[in-house]
Write a protein that holds these residues in place. Structure first.
Motif, PDB file in Angstrom:
ATOM      1  N   GLN A  59      11.457  15.087 -24.617  1.00  0.00           N
ATOM      2  CA  GLN A  59      10.645  13.933 -24.036  1.00  0.00           C
ATOM      3  C   GLN A  59       9.309  13.896 -23.816  1.00  0.00           C
ATOM      4  OE1 GLN A  59      12.566  10.742 -24.161  1.00  0.00           O
ATOM      5  NE2 GLN A  59      14.181  11.784 -25.199  1.00  0.00           N
ATOM      6  N   PRO A  60       8.488  13.064 -24.063  1.00  0.00           N
ATOM      7  CA  PRO A  60       7.098  13.227 -23.726  1.00  0.00           C
ATOM      8  C   PRO A  60       6.897  13.224 -22.133  1.00  0.00           C
ATOM      9  CG  PRO A  60       7.699  10.877 -24.334  1.00  0.00           C
ATOM     10  CD  PRO A  60       8.831  11.596 -24.559  1.00  0.00           C
ATOM     11  N   PHE A  61       5.851  14.166 -21.705  1.00  0.00           N
ATOM     12  CA  PHE A  61       5.833  14.009 -20.260  1.00  0.00           C
ATOM     13  C   PHE A  61       5.139  13.050 -19.543  1.00  0.00           C
ATOM     14  CE2 PHE A  61       3.200  15.136 -16.617  1.00  0.00           C
ATOM     15  CZ  PHE A  61       4.286  16.107 -15.906  1.00  0.00           C
ATOM     16  N   SER A  62       5.672  12.683 -18.458  1.00  0.00           N
ATOM     17  CA  SER A  62       5.082  11.310 -17.880  1.00  0.00           C
ATOM     18  C   SER A  62       4.297  11.650 -16.467  1.00  0.00           C
ATOM     19  CB  SER A  62       6.007  10.530 -17.327  1.00  0.00           C
ATOM     20  OG  SER A  62       5.845   9.490 -16.669  1.00  0.00           O
ATOM     21  N   TRP A  63       3.255  11.056 -16.395  1.00  0.00           N
ATOM     22  CA  TRP A  63       2.459  11.622 -15.193  1.00  0.00           C
ATOM     23  C   TRP A  63       2.514  10.524 -14.074  1.00  0.00           C
ATOM     24  CZ3 TRP A  63      -0.309  15.917 -15.453  1.00  0.00           C
ATOM     25  CH2 TRP A  63      -0.930  16.629 -16.693  1.00  0.00           C
ATOM     26  N   THR A  64       3.553   9.593 -14.117  1.00  0.00           N
ATOM     27  CA  THR A  64       3.902   8.975 -13.017  1.00  0.00           C
ATOM     28  C   THR A  64       4.616   9.733 -11.952  1.00  0.00           C
ATOM     29  OG1 THR A  64       4.150   6.711 -14.702  1.00  0.00           O
ATOM     30  CG2 THR A  64       5.267   6.703 -12.600  1.00  0.00           C
ATOM     31  N   GLY A  65       3.971   9.550 -10.578  1.00  0.00           N
ATOM     32  CA  GLY A  65       4.765  10.195  -9.510  1.00  0.00           C
ATOM     33  C   GLY A  65       3.752  10.722  -8.724  1.00  0.00           C
ATOM     34  N   CYS A  66       4.049  11.293  -7.639  1.00  0.00           N
ATOM     35  CA  CYS A  66       3.131  12.116  -6.595  1.00  0.00           C
ATOM     36  C   CYS A  66       3.188  13.553  -6.916  1.00  0.00           C
ATOM     37  CB  CYS A  66       3.539  11.575  -5.171  1.00  0.00           C
ATOM     38  SG  CYS A  66       3.547   9.702  -5.052  1.00  0.00           S
ATOM     39  N   PHE A  67       2.162  14.174  -5.986  1.00  0.00           N
ATOM     40  CA  PHE A  67       2.039  15.279  -6.264  1.00  0.00           C
ATOM     41  C   PHE A  67       1.289  15.996  -5.071  1.00  0.00           C
ATOM     42  CE2 PHE A  67      -1.915  13.654  -8.325  1.00  0.00           C
ATOM     43  CZ  PHE A  67      -2.913  14.116  -7.573  1.00  0.00           C
ATOM     44  N   VAL A  68       1.525  17.446  -4.856  1.00  0.00           N
ATOM     45  CA  VAL A  68       1.089  18.033  -3.585  1.00  0.00           C
ATOM     46  C   VAL A  68       0.414  19.543  -4.270  1.00  0.00           C
ATOM     47  CG1 VAL A  68       3.148  19.139  -2.844  1.00  0.00           C
ATOM     48  CG2 VAL A  68       1.038  19.072  -1.277  1.00  0.00           C
ATOM     49  N   GLY A  69      -0.591  20.129  -4.006  1.00  0.00           N
ATOM     50  CA  GLY A  69      -1.113  21.240  -4.500  1.00  0.00           C
ATOM     51  C   GLY A  69      -2.358  22.108  -3.864  1.00  0.00           C
TER      52      GLY A  69
ATOM     53  N   PHE B 243     -17.615  30.277  -1.838  1.00  0.00           N
ATOM     54  CA  PHE B 243     -16.360  30.174  -2.417  1.00  0.00           C
ATOM     55  C   PHE B 243     -15.708  28.856  -1.664  1.00  0.00           C
ATOM     56  CE2 PHE B 243     -11.882  30.613  -0.983  1.00  0.00           C
ATOM     57  CZ  PHE B 243     -11.270  30.749  -2.301  1.00  0.00           C
ATOM     58  N   ILE B 244     -14.769  27.986  -2.277  1.00  0.00           N
ATOM     59  CA  ILE B 244     -14.014  27.117  -1.780  1.00  0.00           C
ATOM     60  C   ILE B 244     -12.642  27.091  -1.826  1.00  0.00           C
ATOM     61  CG2 ILE B 244     -14.504  25.509  -3.610  1.00  0.00           C
ATOM     62  CD1 ILE B 244     -14.883  23.247  -1.768  1.00  0.00           C
ATOM     63  N   GLY B 245     -11.715  26.606  -0.992  1.00  0.00           N
ATOM     64  CA  GLY B 245     -10.340  26.767  -1.182  1.00  0.00           C
ATOM     65  C   GLY B 245      -9.668  25.828  -0.194  1.00  0.00           C
ATOM     66  N   GLY B 246      -8.849  25.031  -0.655  1.00  0.00           N
ATOM     67  CA  GLY B 246      -7.956  24.106  -0.155  1.00  0.00           C
ATOM     68  C   GLY B 246      -6.845  23.448  -0.635  1.00  0.00           C
ATOM     69  N   GLY B 247      -6.455  22.242  -0.209  1.00  0.00           N
ATOM     70  CA  GLY B 247      -5.513  21.600  -0.747  1.00  0.00           C
ATOM     71  C   GLY B 247      -5.546  20.239  -1.312  1.00  0.00           C
ATOM     72  N   GLN B 248      -4.526  19.739  -1.906  1.00  0.00           N
ATOM     73  CA  GLN B 248      -4.761  18.073  -2.293  1.00  0.00           C
ATOM     74  C   GLN B 248      -3.558  17.471  -2.358  1.00  0.00           C
ATOM     75  OE1 GLN B 248      -5.585  20.750  -4.286  1.00  0.00           O
ATOM     76  NE2 GLN B 248      -4.547  20.747  -6.328  1.00  0.00           N
ATOM     77  N   ILE B 249      -3.440  16.223  -2.360  1.00  0.00           N
ATOM     78  CA  ILE B 249      -2.125  15.336  -2.336  1.00  0.00           C
ATOM     79  C   ILE B 249      -2.609  13.922  -3.026  1.00  0.00           C
ATOM     80  CG2 ILE B 249      -2.538  14.438   0.028  1.00  0.00           C
ATOM     81  CD1 ILE B 249       0.654  14.272   0.384  1.00  0.00           C
TER      82      ILE B 249
ATOM     83  N   VAL C  22      -3.754   6.173 -14.349  1.00  0.00           N
ATOM     84  CA  VAL C  22      -4.627   5.976 -12.960  1.00  0.00           C
ATOM     85  C   VAL C  22      -3.811   6.315 -11.879  1.00  0.00           C
ATOM     86  CG1 VAL C  22      -5.387   3.776 -13.848  1.00  0.00           C
ATOM     87  CG2 VAL C  22      -3.444   3.499 -12.536  1.00  0.00           C
ATOM     88  N   GLY C  23      -4.713   6.844 -10.868  1.00  0.00           N
ATOM     89  CA  GLY C  23      -4.212   7.602  -9.577  1.00  0.00           C
ATOM     90  C   GLY C  23      -5.253   7.708  -8.396  1.00  0.00           C
ATOM     91  N   ALA C  24      -4.785   8.288  -7.279  1.00  0.00           N
ATOM     92  CA  ALA C  24      -5.684   8.407  -6.151  1.00  0.00           C
ATOM     93  C   ALA C  24      -5.396   9.795  -5.618  1.00  0.00           C
ATOM     94  CB  ALA C  24      -5.504   7.376  -5.159  1.00  0.00           C
ATOM     95  N   GLU C  25      -6.349  10.744  -5.301  1.00  0.00           N
ATOM     96  CA  GLU C  25      -6.282  11.848  -4.730  1.00  0.00           C
ATOM     97  C   GLU C  25      -6.961  12.174  -3.308  1.00  0.00           C
ATOM     98  OE1 GLU C  25      -5.982  15.808  -7.224  1.00  0.00           O
ATOM     99  OE2 GLU C  25      -7.900  15.490  -6.546  1.00  0.00           O
ATOM    100  N   GLY C  26      -6.358  13.024  -2.339  1.00  0.00           N
ATOM    101  CA  GLY C  26      -7.232  13.314  -1.386  1.00  0.00           C
ATOM    102  C   GLY C  26      -7.374  14.625  -1.091  1.00  0.00           C
ATOM    103  N   ARG C  27      -8.480  15.312  -1.099  1.00  0.00           N
ATOM    104  CA  ARG C  27      -8.783  16.692  -0.703  1.00  0.00           C
ATOM    105  C   ARG C  27      -9.315  17.040   0.516  1.00  0.00           C
ATOM    106  NH1 ARG C  27     -10.386  20.092  -6.187  1.00  0.00           N
ATOM    107  NH2 ARG C  27      -8.532  19.479  -7.530  1.00  0.00           N
ATOM    108  N   ALA C  28      -8.825  18.490   0.995  1.00  0.00           N
ATOM    109  CA  ALA C  28      -9.818  19.031   2.066  1.00  0.00           C
ATOM    110  C   ALA C  28      -9.812  20.412   1.677  1.00  0.00           C
ATOM    111  CB  ALA C  28      -8.922  18.794   3.466  1.00  0.00           C
TER     112      ALA C  28
ATOM    113  N   ASN D 144      -0.556  22.029  -8.848  1.00  0.00           N
ATOM    114  CA  ASN D 144       0.013  21.005  -8.410  1.00  0.00           C
ATOM    115  C   ASN D 144       1.718  21.107  -8.770  1.00  0.00           C
ATOM    116  OD1 ASN D 144      -2.233  19.661  -7.678  1.00  0.00           O
ATOM    117  ND2 ASN D 144      -2.402  18.548  -9.327  1.00  0.00           N
ATOM    118  N   TYR D 145       2.605  20.700  -7.780  1.00  0.00           N
ATOM    119  CA  TYR D 145       3.814  20.528  -7.623  1.00  0.00           C
ATOM    120  C   TYR D 145       4.097  18.881  -7.909  1.00  0.00           C
ATOM    121  CZ  TYR D 145       8.674  20.388  -6.844  1.00  0.00           C
ATOM    122  OH  TYR D 145      10.002  20.022  -7.176  1.00  0.00           O
ATOM    123  N   ARG D 146       4.593  18.480  -8.906  1.00  0.00           N
ATOM    124  CA  ARG D 146       4.910  17.013  -8.889  1.00  0.00           C
ATOM    125  C   ARG D 146       6.314  16.472  -8.760  1.00  0.00           C
ATOM    126  NH1 ARG D 146       0.071  15.776 -11.627  1.00  0.00           N
ATOM    127  NH2 ARG D 146       0.730  13.669 -11.788  1.00  0.00           N
ATOM    128  N   PHE D 147       6.452  15.564  -7.851  1.00  0.00           N
ATOM    129  CA  PHE D 147       7.814  14.819  -7.520  1.00  0.00           C
ATOM    130  C   PHE D 147       8.116  13.781  -8.724  1.00  0.00           C
ATOM    131  CE2 PHE D 147       5.385  16.171  -3.524  1.00  0.00           C
ATOM    132  CZ  PHE D 147       6.230  17.051  -3.047  1.00  0.00           C
TER     133      PHE D 147
END
Length: 246
Positions: free
Chosen positions: A44-54, A77-83, A95-101, A243-246
């Motif tokens: 089945q083709p991969f679907s990008w619909t869903g949420c993620f954290v990484g 150097f830079i390192g952090g996380g995103q959701i 389309v999507g939205a992402e927050g990074r720190a 990213n781990y996608r839910f």
């Protein structure tokens, strides 16, 4: 002319024949059913619909300027996380939205001048961007089944630690006017993401951050020692993330 076969022997032969036909028919049906069950299923083709954290990590580059002074820059150097969350529509658009720190080791230094009570004194000016965050919207196009190319943009924040130290101490006092401020600006970037497993993806991204030109005011523990200026702060980052996608 018709031939009529009779007798118990012929009846047994007929019974055996019908039995063989039945067994063969059942066997072929079972084999066909077994082949149907074991036939490979098309992926089945991969679907990008869903949420993620990484998480993400990489390098950052600053391009700064003090008014009435030259440009200066540094790398770190830079390192952090995103959701975030994505939604796929019209077959291939996402389309999507992402927050990074992220934490950053970026520290830029340049020779400066301080005006202390009318006396011009050489100093070392330092600005550190030890924290970087953003909230962005993105739009992308999915191709080759599990690849996503995208662009994004939005609002960004950084924490600047500004320092203008005089060495050696001035008139016996340690002179090190400093300040910590949080700046708001904007960011834009592009990226490429690959879904390498049903719930996992990795990405490569470039982002530009612009925090404009802002006045700053530095104070020192010694009395009457202050420093005013204007700092233009721009950053570039290149990161790799998972990213781990839910």
């Amino acid at each position: 002319m018709f031939l009529e076969w009779r007798g118990p022997g012929m009846r047994r032969v007929a019974a055996i024949g019908f039995g063989l036909i039945s067994i063969l028919g059942f066997g072929s049906t079972a084999i066909a059913a077994d082949l149907a069950v074991k036939a490979p299923v098309a992926p089945q083709p991969f679907s990008w619909t869903g949420c993620f954290v990484g998480v993400h990590a990489g390098g950052d580059f600053s391009f700064d300027k003090i008014r009435s002074s030259g440009d200066f820059s540094s790398t770190g150097f830079i390192g952090g996380g995103q959701i975030g969350c994505d939604y796929q529509f019209a077959s291939n658009w996402v389309v999507g939205a992402e927050g990074r720190a992220a934490w950053s080791s970026l520290t830029s230094k340049t020779a400066g001048l301080g005006n202390f009570g009318g006396v011009i004194i050489p100093t070392q000016f330092t600005v550190s961007n030890d924290f970087l965050a953003s909230a962005t919207a993105r739009i992308g196009y999915s191709f080759a089944g599990n690849w996503l190319a995208y662009s994004r943009g939005g609002v960004a924040w950084t924490r600047e630690k500004i320092d203008n130290v005089v060495t050696p101490p001035l008139l016996g006092f340690p002179v090190d006017p400093k300040a910590t401020v949080t700046r708001t600006g904007w960011t834009a970037g592009v990226g490429l993401e690959w879904a390498f497993a049903p719930r996992w993806s990795t990405n490569f991204a470039y982002d530009y951050y612009d925090f404009g030109a802002n006045d700053f005011f530095l104070t020192n523990s010694a009395p009457l020692v202050t420093f005013r200026g204007n700092l233009k702060d721009r950053l570039h980052t290149v990161t790799v993330g998972v990213n781990y996608r839910f």
